[in-house]
Design a protein around this motif. Structure first.
Motif, PDB file in Angstrom:
ATOM      1  N   ARG A   1      -3.859   3.047  -7.703  1.00  0.00           N
ATOM      2  CA  ARG A   1      -4.344   2.722  -6.406  1.00  0.00           C
ATOM      3  C   ARG A   1      -5.752   2.160  -6.345  1.00  0.00           C
ATOM      4  O   ARG A   1      -6.140   1.403  -5.476  1.00  0.00           O
ATOM      5  CB  ARG A   1      -4.627   4.111  -5.584  1.00  0.00           C
ATOM      6  CG  ARG A   1      -3.223   5.195  -5.510  1.00  0.00           C
ATOM      7  CD  ARG A   1      -2.484   4.327  -4.354  1.00  0.00           C
ATOM      8  NE  ARG A   1      -1.111   4.856  -4.193  1.00  0.00           N
ATOM      9  CZ  ARG A   1      -0.617   4.705  -2.984  1.00  0.00           C
ATOM     10  NH1 ARG A   1      -0.786   3.983  -1.960  1.00  0.00           N
ATOM     11  NH2 ARG A   1       0.752   5.275  -2.810  1.00  0.00           N
TER      12      ARG A   1
ATOM     13  N   PRO B   1       0.910  -1.134  -0.019  1.00  0.00           N
ATOM     14  CA  PRO B   1      -0.035  -0.033   0.082  1.00  0.00           C
ATOM     15  C   PRO B   1       1.085   1.332  -0.121  1.00  0.00           C
ATOM     16  O   PRO B   1       0.222   2.262  -0.181  1.00  0.00           O
ATOM     17  CB  PRO B   1      -0.898   0.044   1.155  1.00  0.00           C
ATOM     18  CG  PRO B   1       0.034  -0.812   2.109  1.00  0.00           C
ATOM     19  CD  PRO B   1       0.678  -1.904   1.390  1.00  0.00           C
TER      20      PRO B   1
ATOM     21  N   GLN C   1      -6.240  -1.713  -4.673  1.00  0.00           N
ATOM     22  CA  GLN C   1      -7.370  -1.656  -3.672  1.00  0.00           C
ATOM     23  C   GLN C   1      -8.239  -2.940  -3.979  1.00  0.00           C
ATOM     24  O   GLN C   1      -8.380  -3.699  -3.037  1.00  0.00           O
ATOM     25  CB  GLN C   1      -7.952  -0.306  -3.434  1.00  0.00           C
ATOM     26  CG  GLN C   1      -8.912  -0.480  -2.039  1.00  0.00           C
ATOM     27  CD  GLN C   1      -8.217  -0.747  -0.807  1.00  0.00           C
ATOM     28  OE1 GLN C   1      -7.219   0.165  -0.650  1.00  0.00           O
ATOM     29  NE2 GLN C   1      -8.719  -1.804  -0.190  1.00  0.00           N
TER      30      GLN C   1
ATOM     31  N   ARG D   1      -5.925  -5.882  -2.947  1.00  0.00           N
ATOM     32  CA  ARG D   1      -6.027  -6.366  -1.592  1.00  0.00           C
ATOM     33  C   ARG D   1      -7.027  -6.689  -1.236  1.00  0.00           C
ATOM     34  O   ARG D   1      -7.273  -7.561  -0.103  1.00  0.00           O
ATOM     35  CB  ARG D   1      -5.484  -4.897  -0.992  1.00  0.00           C
ATOM     36  CG  ARG D   1      -3.874  -4.664  -1.400  1.00  0.00           C
ATOM     37  CD  ARG D   1      -3.219  -3.536  -0.421  1.00  0.00           C
ATOM     38  NE  ARG D   1      -3.704  -2.383  -0.407  1.00  0.00           N
ATOM     39  CZ  ARG D   1      -3.339  -1.323  -1.384  1.00  0.00           C
ATOM     40  NH1 ARG D   1      -2.379  -1.501  -2.184  1.00  0.00           N
ATOM     41  NH2 ARG D   1      -4.152  -0.104  -1.545  1.00  0.00           N
ATOM     42  N   THR D   2      -8.045  -6.237  -1.468  1.00  0.00           N
ATOM     43  CA  THR D   2      -9.557  -6.557  -1.020  1.00  0.00           C
ATOM     44  C   THR D   2      -9.570  -8.172  -1.417  1.00  0.00           C
ATOM     45  O   THR D   2     -10.256  -9.099  -0.599  1.00  0.00           O
ATOM     46  CB  THR D   2     -10.529  -5.769  -1.450  1.00  0.00           C
ATOM     47  OG1 THR D   2     -10.271  -4.391  -1.058  1.00  0.00           O
ATOM     48  CG2 THR D   2     -11.816  -6.064  -0.841  1.00  0.00           C
TER      49      THR D   2
END
Length: 304
Positions: A228, A132, A232, A235-236
């Protein structure tokens, strides 16, 4: 017993995947079909939680003894058996487990400039959508907190490069003649000579293989608003799908990774300022490494 005769023990992002593939082409050697089983990293089941994507990685550990031994069942009689888990060098408990289980094992360690290794490590996870923090210097500064929070070893950007500490411990467990140290630049730039050194170390014919393929080459992913958003999503997905079957996870993430890494632009080097800020993490350990090995690694202290 069907346990390995040799192990490539480190370091991550130092060419171990490519080296495993290169050695697998030698007819006198047997390399495990699972390149990175991670068996000696735990005494039992691996953890189930950690940083982004860690749950998926932990599920891939070959931690049961019978499953690990089965990796070497197909080895021809008399062929040296090997596997490549580059985290063994960093994990001092893993070193002790190896010594207890296979004290005669031959160990191969590939050492890369620790600043460059840390940057490559960060770039790998950034390009995978899992990191991140969009700056390697700030990501290294977050390492202490991540370690305390139980993030897996691949997030230890600076800790994985403390080769002096790691080898000081390893030499207490194994005699020097069972350990072969290589430099990443030689693996990359002089494949034939490097492979001959390894083959001589393992007691098999030299001059048989001379190529190490390019593996795990990380593309440059710019830090943009669109990047980004895709990261995201990844990562989710790693949290939600951490316990889904691996083929399903890969199929679900593939279009997002393709979008993130489109163009396959070469990874950008560190700036001189970034390198200068990262060098203090390693300076004392490089001095220890030279003391432990009697070899010169002072070029790692130089600017680029």
């Amino acid at each position: 017993m069907p346990l390995p005769d040799f192990l490539i023990v480190g370091a991550p992002k130092a060419g171990t995947t490519a080296l495993h593939a290169g050695l697998a082409a030698h007819p006198d050697l047997y390399l495990s079909p699972v390149k990175e089983p991670k068996f000696f990293l735990t005494d039992g089941p691996p953890p189930t939680r950690g940083g982004p994507g860690d749950a998926q990685t932990y599920r891939e550990h070959v931690w049961r003894r019978a499953d690990y031994e089965a990796l070497f069942d197909a080895a021809p009689p008399g062929a040296p058996r090997g596997e490549s888990t580059p985290f063994y060098l960093h994990d001092l408990s893993a070193q002790s487990r190896i010594q207890k289980a296979i004290p005669e094992a031959r160990l191969i360690a590939v050492l890369r400039d620790p600043v460059e290794r840390a940057h490559s490590n960060w770039a790998h996870l950034w390009a995978a959508g899992l990191e991140p923090i969009g700056d390697p210097v700030r990501a290294c500064a977050a390492e202490e907190r991540r370690v305390k929070d139980g993030w897996a070893a691949f997030w230890h950007y600076t800790g994985l490069g403390l080769y002096g500490e790691q080898l000081q411990h390893l030499y207490k467990l194994f005699p020097e003649e069972q350990i072969l140290l290589l430099r990443y630049r030689d693996v990359r730039d002089d494949a034939a000579a490097t492979l001959d050194r390894i083959c001589a170390f393992l007691g098999v014919r030299t001059g048989v293989i001379d190529t190490i393929p390019r593996e795990n080459v990380t593309a440059h992913v710019p830090d943009t608003a669109a990047t980004r958003v895709v990261q995201q999503v990844l990562r989710t997905g790693s949290r939600v799908g951490g316990y889904a079957p691996r083929p399903l996870r890969r199929a679900a993430s593939r279009p997002f990774l393709s979008l993130l890494q489109r163009g396959q632009r070469p990874r950008r080097p560190l700036t001189p300022e970034q390198r200068e800020r990262l060098l203090p993490y390693f300076a004392d350990d490089i001095a220890l490494l030279q003391e432990v090995t009697g070899l010169d690694y002072s070029d790692w202290l130089a600017p680029r």
